[in-house]
Each structure stands twice: as C-alpha cells, then as structure tokens.
Design a protein around this motif. Sequence first.
Motif, PDB file in Angstrom:
ATOM      1  N   SER A   1      17.668  -1.002  11.526  1.00 10.03           N
ATOM      2  CA  SER A   1      17.654   0.270  10.795  1.00 10.03           C
ATOM      3  C   SER A   1      17.490   0.109   9.293  1.00 10.03           C
ATOM      4  O   SER A   1      17.262   1.092   8.585  1.00 10.03           O
ATOM      5  CB  SER A   1      18.938   1.054  11.090  1.00 10.03           C
ATOM      6  N   THR A   2      17.586  -1.134   8.793  1.00  7.89           N
ATOM      7  CA  THR A   2      17.389  -1.330   7.349  1.00  7.89           C
ATOM      8  C   THR A   2      15.950  -1.044   6.949  1.00  7.89           C
ATOM      9  O   THR A   2      15.651  -0.832   5.765  1.00  7.89           O
ATOM     10  CB  THR A   2      17.764  -2.772   6.937  1.00  7.89           C
ATOM     11  N   ASN A   3      15.040  -1.051   7.933  1.00 11.19           N
ATOM     12  CA  ASN A   3      13.645  -0.713   7.637  1.00 11.19           C
ATOM     13  C   ASN A   3      13.454   0.776   7.397  1.00 11.19           C
ATOM     14  O   ASN A   3      12.428   1.195   6.861  1.00 11.19           O
ATOM     15  CB  ASN A   3      12.738  -1.138   8.805  1.00 11.19           C
ATOM     16  N   VAL A   4      14.418   1.567   7.814  1.00  8.38           N
ATOM     17  CA  VAL A   4      14.306   3.026   7.672  1.00  8.38           C
ATOM     18  C   VAL A   4      14.825   3.429   6.297  1.00  8.38           C
ATOM     19  O   VAL A   4      16.007   3.699   6.104  1.00  8.38           O
ATOM     20  CB  VAL A   4      15.098   3.749   8.784  1.00  8.38           C
ATOM     21  N   ASP A   5      13.929   3.443   5.331  1.00  9.66           N
ATOM     22  CA  ASP A   5      14.318   3.807   3.971  1.00  9.66           C
ATOM     23  C   ASP A   5      13.654   5.121   3.564  1.00  9.66           C
ATOM     24  O   ASP A   5      12.904   5.731   4.332  1.00  9.66           O
ATOM     25  CB  ASP A   5      13.947   2.690   2.992  1.00  9.66           C
ATOM     26  N   ASP A   6      13.933   5.560   2.344  1.00 10.80           N
ATOM     27  CA  ASP A   6      13.396   6.832   1.849  1.00 10.80           C
ATOM     28  C   ASP A   6      11.873   6.823   1.805  1.00 10.80           C
ATOM     29  O   ASP A   6      11.229   7.849   2.073  1.00 10.80           O
ATOM     30  CB  ASP A   6      13.952   7.136   0.454  1.00 10.80           C
ATOM     31  N   TYR A   7      11.302   5.675   1.468  1.00  9.86           N
ATOM     32  CA  TYR A   7       9.838   5.591   1.383  1.00  9.86           C
ATOM     33  C   TYR A   7       9.205   5.836   2.749  1.00  9.86           C
ATOM     34  O   TYR A   7       8.214   6.569   2.863  1.00  9.86           O
ATOM     35  CB  TYR A   7       9.426   4.215   0.852  1.00  9.86           C
ATOM     36  N   LEU A   8       9.763   5.221   3.790  1.00 13.80           N
ATOM     37  CA  LEU A   8       9.218   5.388   5.134  1.00 13.80           C
ATOM     38  C   LEU A   8       9.347   6.834   5.594  1.00 13.80           C
ATOM     39  O   LEU A   8       8.404   7.417   6.140  1.00 13.80           O
ATOM     40  CB  LEU A   8       9.948   4.461   6.110  1.00 13.80           C
ATOM     41  N   ILE A   9      10.510   7.422   5.350  1.00  8.22           N
ATOM     42  CA  ILE A   9      10.726   8.819   5.754  1.00  8.22           C
ATOM     43  C   ILE A   9       9.757   9.737   5.038  1.00  8.22           C
ATOM     44  O   ILE A   9       9.134  10.614   5.640  1.00  8.22           O
ATOM     45  CB  ILE A   9      12.182   9.230   5.474  1.00  8.22           C
ATOM     46  N   GLU A  10       9.592   9.544   3.742  1.00  7.96           N
ATOM     47  CA  GLU A  10       8.691  10.385   2.957  1.00  7.96           C
ATOM     48  C   GLU A  10       7.242  10.216   3.401  1.00  7.96           C
ATOM     49  O   GLU A  10       6.471  11.177   3.438  1.00  7.96           O
ATOM     50  CB  GLU A  10       8.833  10.036   1.473  1.00  7.96           C
TER      51      GLU A  10
END
Length: 221
Positions: free
Chosen positions: A105-114
């Motif tokens: 889950s560390t790959n799930v950051d704000d950049y990916l979500i955006e």
Amino acid sequence: MLIFYFQASLILNGILLNILGGLTALITAADCPEFVSGVAILNSAGQFRNPEEQSKSVVEETAIQRIIINPLKNLVQRVVLTFAFWQAKQPSRVQSVLRNVYPDSTNVDDYLIESIIRPTGDPNAGEVYYRLITQFMFSPSNVTLNDILEKLSCPLLLLWGDLDPWVGPSKAEKIKEMYPNSSLVHLQAGHCPHDEVPDLVNEALLNWAVPLSSPISSKAI
C-alpha cells in the motif's frame, strides 16, 4: 479504432497495455495484423466465452421489448451507472480500491490517486464509463477472448501480477493454453505490475521484444 490510427501514424510494431487497454490492444492486433508485430498485456480485462450462453438459441425481439422494455432498461442502467461513476471517482473510493489491488500500500500515494481522478474530469468521461460497463460487463458475450485469440496471429507476451485479487494467474495460464504463440511471465505483484515492479516488467518486455524489433514494411503502412 482510435488506437489503430494512433499506432499507424507512429509506425509502431508493438502494443503494451494494461487492464481494459490490454483488451483493446488484443482487439486491435487481431483486426489489424499488418500493423502489429507483437502484443504485451498486463493483467488484461476480457472474459472467456460462456458455453451456456453460446448454446442458447437467439430469440427474436418482440415489439414490446423493442419499444418499451429495452428503452426503460437502458434508462435505468444509465441512471445507476451515472451514480456509480460519481461514486467511483471520489478520492476516498479510489484510494480504497487501490489499497485493495496493490499488495504494498505504500505505492498508493497522492500522485497515483490524482493521476486516476484527473481523467474523470473530462466532460465525456461519464459517457465512456457508461459504454465500457454496458459493453464489457452487461454484454460480455459480444467480445470474448476466445473470439479475439482465434483471430490473433502475432506473438503475445503475458506479464502477470500473480497477487492481483481481480485477475488471477489462472486467467493468464488459460490464455497461454488457448494461444500457443504466447509467453507467460509470472510476477510477484498485484493488478499493476508495471508500477509495482517496473524493473522486472521492463526486463521481461525487452527480452521478448528485441527479436520482434524489425521495422514494419512501407507496404503495410
């Protein structure tokens, strides 16, 4: 087919796409073999033919179905899917889904979500979502992997994240069994191996693609 014109204009000889893009790449390669030397897909979407659906006889549509039932059904589908699209693009929902398909889950950051939310702001995004769902979810028998693989003629690379909770490795193994001219690389990753283990994906892709690197002839273009 937009991907076909994009590909032809750049004179590409290989396609690498994920999920629905992987299915689109397979369809393009099957329909336009003269422009494609190979296809690589990562945890691709697409369903296999259902023998039970295939055996059902085609029933002629009645006037009541055509005039009343079908339009009402389409209206209900559009209302439900419009709400589903609105819900699906909420940041909290996107984050929840990503945490489910990314083992780390560390790959799930704000950049990916955006990066996922941004395209949903396009005025036509809702319509695209509606058409995709109605085409591939509500009418899966219209486009099956069986039909596509029967037409496909180029080498196929299956880069598969075995930890994907949606599209497990058994699907990749079945595709390989159905299409002998394919190579399967199992990866310890989830739904998006190109983002989770990019070095391994790039290595496998290069090893497979180098022998296919001969340019497409001008006649094909």
